[in-house]
Design a protein around this motif. Structure first.
Motif, PDB file in Angstrom:
ATOM      1  N   SER A 195       0.788  -1.032   0.039  1.00  0.00           N
ATOM      2  CA  SER A 195      -0.040  -0.147   0.084  1.00  0.00           C
ATOM      3  C   SER A 195       0.912   1.376   0.111  1.00  0.00           C
ATOM      4  O   SER A 195       2.145   1.337   0.290  1.00  0.00           O
ATOM      5  N   ARG A 196       0.297   2.117  -0.243  1.00  0.00           N
ATOM      6  CA  ARG A 196       1.236   3.759  -0.510  1.00  0.00           C
ATOM      7  C   ARG A 196       1.477   3.920   1.033  1.00  0.00           C
ATOM      8  O   ARG A 196       2.742   4.473   1.204  1.00  0.00           O
ATOM      9  N   ALA A 197       0.779   3.542   2.059  1.00  0.00           N
ATOM     10  CA  ALA A 197       1.304   3.879   3.408  1.00  0.00           C
ATOM     11  C   ALA A 197       2.464   3.067   3.933  1.00  0.00           C
ATOM     12  O   ALA A 197       3.400   3.377   4.557  1.00  0.00           O
ATOM     13  N   GLN A 198       2.222   1.725   3.634  1.00  0.00           N
ATOM     14  CA  GLN A 198       3.199   0.894   3.879  1.00  0.00           C
ATOM     15  C   GLN A 198       4.615   1.292   3.251  1.00  0.00           C
ATOM     16  O   GLN A 198       5.711   1.126   3.645  1.00  0.00           O
ATOM     17  N   ALA A 199       4.536   1.468   1.921  1.00  0.00           N
ATOM     18  CA  ALA A 199       5.607   1.745   1.230  1.00  0.00           C
ATOM     19  C   ALA A 199       6.304   2.961   1.785  1.00  0.00           C
ATOM     20  O   ALA A 199       7.499   3.030   1.822  1.00  0.00           O
ATOM     21  N   ARG A 200       5.716   3.963   1.992  1.00  0.00           N
ATOM     22  CA  ARG A 200       6.222   5.378   2.512  1.00  0.00           C
ATOM     23  C   ARG A 200       6.893   5.163   3.900  1.00  0.00           C
ATOM     24  O   ARG A 200       7.923   5.450   4.049  1.00  0.00           O
ATOM     25  N   GLU A 201       6.118   4.422   4.727  1.00  0.00           N
ATOM     26  CA  GLU A 201       6.895   4.158   6.044  1.00  0.00           C
ATOM     27  C   GLU A 201       8.259   3.323   5.842  1.00  0.00           C
ATOM     28  O   GLU A 201       9.177   3.397   6.471  1.00  0.00           O
ATOM     29  N   MET A 202       8.114   2.300   4.860  1.00  0.00           N
ATOM     30  CA  MET A 202       9.323   1.392   4.902  1.00  0.00           C
ATOM     31  C   MET A 202      10.461   2.261   4.020  1.00  0.00           C
ATOM     32  O   MET A 202      11.657   1.947   4.353  1.00  0.00           O
ATOM     33  N   VAL A 203      10.047   3.011   2.955  1.00  0.00           N
ATOM     34  CA  VAL A 203      11.140   3.978   2.225  1.00  0.00           C
ATOM     35  C   VAL A 203      11.781   4.836   3.409  1.00  0.00           C
ATOM     36  O   VAL A 203      13.048   4.937   3.401  1.00  0.00           O
ATOM     37  N   ALA A 204      10.826   5.419   4.093  1.00  0.00           N
ATOM     38  CA  ALA A 204      11.587   6.316   5.292  1.00  0.00           C
ATOM     39  C   ALA A 204      12.756   5.427   5.916  1.00  0.00           C
ATOM     40  O   ALA A 204      13.778   5.843   6.371  1.00  0.00           O
ATOM     41  N   ALA A 205      12.228   4.014   6.666  1.00  0.00           N
ATOM     42  CA  ALA A 205      12.883   3.384   7.233  1.00  0.00           C
ATOM     43  C   ALA A 205      14.374   2.944   6.480  1.00  0.00           C
ATOM     44  O   ALA A 205      15.286   2.883   6.957  1.00  0.00           O
ATOM     45  N   VAL A 206      14.197   2.798   5.302  1.00  0.00           N
ATOM     46  CA  VAL A 206      15.176   2.248   4.360  1.00  0.00           C
ATOM     47  C   VAL A 206      16.227   3.372   4.472  1.00  0.00           C
ATOM     48  O   VAL A 206      17.422   3.156   4.638  1.00  0.00           O
ATOM     49  N   LEU A 207      15.881   4.519   4.237  1.00  0.00           N
ATOM     50  CA  LEU A 207      16.859   5.585   3.971  1.00  0.00           C
ATOM     51  C   LEU A 207      17.480   5.925   5.504  1.00  0.00           C
ATOM     52  O   LEU A 207      18.769   6.215   5.384  1.00  0.00           O
ATOM     53  N   ALA A 208      16.876   5.813   6.405  1.00  0.00           N
ATOM     54  CA  ALA A 208      17.211   6.081   7.928  1.00  0.00           C
ATOM     55  C   ALA A 208      18.333   5.077   8.141  1.00  0.00           C
ATOM     56  O   ALA A 208      19.602   5.346   8.621  1.00  0.00           O
ATOM     57  N   GLY A 209      17.960   3.633   7.620  1.00  0.00           N
ATOM     58  CA  GLY A 209      19.142   2.682   8.064  1.00  0.00           C
ATOM     59  C   GLY A 209      20.202   2.973   7.234  1.00  0.00           C
ATOM     60  O   GLY A 209      21.338   2.588   7.786  1.00  0.00           O
ATOM     61  N   THR A 210      20.100   3.173   5.931  1.00  0.00           N
ATOM     62  CA  THR A 210      21.180   3.243   4.900  1.00  0.00           C
ATOM     63  C   THR A 210      22.224   4.396   5.610  1.00  0.00           C
ATOM     64  O   THR A 210      23.341   4.196   5.667  1.00  0.00           O
ATOM     65  N   ALA A 211      21.619   5.449   5.871  1.00  0.00           N
ATOM     66  CA  ALA A 211      22.577   6.603   6.595  1.00  0.00           C
ATOM     67  C   ALA A 211      23.153   6.129   7.739  1.00  0.00           C
ATOM     68  O   ALA A 211      24.445   6.743   7.876  1.00  0.00           O
ATOM     69  N   ALA A 212      22.393   5.232   8.423  1.00  0.00           N
ATOM     70  CA  ALA A 212      23.116   4.863   9.947  1.00  0.00           C
ATOM     71  C   ALA A 212      24.166   3.974   9.340  1.00  0.00           C
ATOM     72  O   ALA A 212      25.414   3.987  10.081  1.00  0.00           O
ATOM     73  N   LEU A 213      23.946   3.150   8.389  1.00  0.00           N
ATOM     74  CA  LEU A 213      25.121   2.097   8.053  1.00  0.00           C
ATOM     75  C   LEU A 213      26.458   3.186   7.302  1.00  0.00           C
ATOM     76  O   LEU A 213      27.404   2.532   7.394  1.00  0.00           O
ATOM     77  N   LEU A 214      25.922   4.149   6.889  1.00  0.00           N
ATOM     78  CA  LEU A 214      27.073   4.940   6.146  1.00  0.00           C
ATOM     79  C   LEU A 214      27.766   5.857   7.283  1.00  0.00           C
ATOM     80  O   LEU A 214      28.779   6.641   6.848  1.00  0.00           O
ATOM     81  N   SER A 215      26.926   5.996   8.343  1.00  0.00           N
ATOM     82  CA  SER A 215      27.422   7.268   9.271  1.00  0.00           C
ATOM     83  C   SER A 215      28.925   7.160   9.887  1.00  0.00           C
ATOM     84  O   SER A 215      29.515   7.797  10.176  1.00  0.00           O
ATOM     85  N   ASP A 216      29.394   5.617   9.686  1.00  0.00           N
ATOM     86  CA  ASP A 216      30.981   5.648  10.483  1.00  0.00           C
ATOM     87  C   ASP A 216      31.987   5.760   9.337  1.00  0.00           C
ATOM     88  O   ASP A 216      33.116   5.369   9.521  1.00  0.00           O
ATOM     89  N   GLY A 217      31.390   6.391   7.962  1.00  0.00           N
ATOM     90  CA  GLY A 217      32.445   6.484   7.139  1.00  0.00           C
ATOM     91  C   GLY A 217      32.528   5.462   5.956  1.00  0.00           C
ATOM     92  O   GLY A 217      33.574   5.452   5.227  1.00  0.00           O
TER      93      GLY A 217
END
Length: 264
Positions: A195-217
Motif C-alpha cells: 500500500s502507499r502508506a506501507q511503502a512510504r513508511e518502509m522507504v523512510a526506514a530504508v533511508l534512515a537505516g542506510t544513513a546509519a550504516l554509512l555514518s561511520d565513513g
C-alpha cells in the motif's frame, strides 16, 4: 539563557529560517526564550513561533540581538541587510543563510560586522543536517561560541568559500535529489503490491537505516557489495540502475547544482 548569545534575532521566517531556529531550540530549549522573529509575511512569523517559540518582532528589534540570523531570499538581501546594519549592536554577529552571498558581499552590505556565512539544509530542524560555515571578523572565542550553538543542528563543516558552491549542491540540494530516489522506491514498492502508506513508511526506514550504516565513513560501494548476494534481489535491481547510468546522472545533477550555485 546563560552565556552567549543572550538574544537571537531571526530575519526571514521562510522554510530555511524556521528549520534553523527549530533546530537551535531542539538542541537548546533555552534559546526559545531569547528568540525574536521578524518577517514581512505575518503567517510566516506565526509558523515560526509555532515551530520554535520566541516572540514576534520588527526587523529592527530582531537586528538588535546578539546573534542576528538573516534567512531571506537573495533579491531581498540588499535592503534587509542595510536595515540590519543600522540596528546592529556592538559585538553582535550576523549569521547569514542567504544563498550565493559570499563574505565580501555580506561585509559590503554590513561594513565592520562580524559575519558567519552558512549553508545549511532543511534536516537541521531534526538535528540531522549539514551546516557549511565560513566566517569573518570573529575572534577565536566567538568562533567557538558559534560552533557550539550550531552543533545541535548536525554536522558543522568549516569550508573555504571556494567550496561553498559544491557544499550548496550536496548539502542544500542533496535532500531534493534523495527525495527523487525515495519517490522511485515508493512507486516501485506500490507497483510490487505494498500500500502507499506501507511503502512510504518502509522507504523512510530504508533511508534512515542506510544513513546509519554509512555514518561511520563506510564506502558506499562497500555497503552496496555487502548487501548484494550472488544472483540475489539486490543484484537484479542494481543491474537495472546501471543500465540507466543512474550513478552518472546523480553525479551530473550535483555538478549542475554546483554550477547554478555559482551563478546565483
Amino acid at each position: 539563557m546563560e552565556g552567549w548569545p543572550a538574544s537571537i534575532g531571526l530575519v526571514g521566517a521562510g522554510a530555511m529560517g524556521r528549520a534553523l531556529v527549530s533546530g537551535l531550540v531542539r538542541g537548546n530549549p533555552d534559546v526559545a526564550g531569547a528568540l525574536a522573529i521578524a518577517d514581512a509575511v505575518p503567517a510566516a512569523v506565526e509558523a515560526a513561533l509555532g515551530d520554535a517559540g520566541g516572540r514576534a518582532a520588527t526587523l529592527h528589534e530582531a537586528a538588535a540581538a546578539d546573534l542576528v540570523c538573516v534567512a531571506v531570499k537573495p533579491k531581498d538581501a540588499p535592503d534587509v541587510l542595510a536595515q540590519v546594519a543600522e540596528g546592529l549592536r556592538p559585538g553582535a554577529v550576523i549569521l547569514s543563510v542567504i544563498a550565493g552571498w559570499d563574505l565580501d558581499r555580506l561585509s559590503g552590505a554590513a561594513p565592520g560586522a562580524a559575519i558567519v556565512r552558512t549553508m545549511p539544509n532543511l534536516a537541521v530542524r531534526h538535528g540531522a543536517g549539514i551546516v557549511a560555515v565560513a566566517s569573518r571578523g570573529l575572534d577565536e572565542g566567538r568562533e567557538a561560541d558559534v560552533r557550539a550553538l550550531l552543533a545541535p543542528l548536525g554536522a558543522v563543516v568549516a569550508l573555504p568559500e571556494s567550496l561553498f558552491a559544491a557544499a550548496t549542491a550536496l548539502a542544500g540540494s542533496g535532500p531534493g535529489l534523495v527525495a527523487v530516489v525515495a519517490e522511485g522506491l515508493e512507486e516501485g514498492a506500490v507497483a510490487a503490491g505494498l500500500s502507499r502508506a506501507q511503502a512510504r513508511e518502509m522507504v523512510a526506514a530504508v533511508l534512515a537505516g542506510t544513513a546509519a550504516l554509512l555514518s561511520d565513513g563506510t564506502d558506499p560501494a562497500t555497503l552496496r557489495q555487502r548487501v548484494s548476494s550472488p544472483a540475489g534481489t539486490t543484484i537484479a535491481g542494481i543491474a537495472v540502475l546501471e543500465r540507466g547510468a543512474v550513478r552518472a546522472h546523480v553525479a551530473d545533477a550535483v555538478q549542475a547544482a554546483a554550477r547554478r550555485a555559482q551563478e546565483i
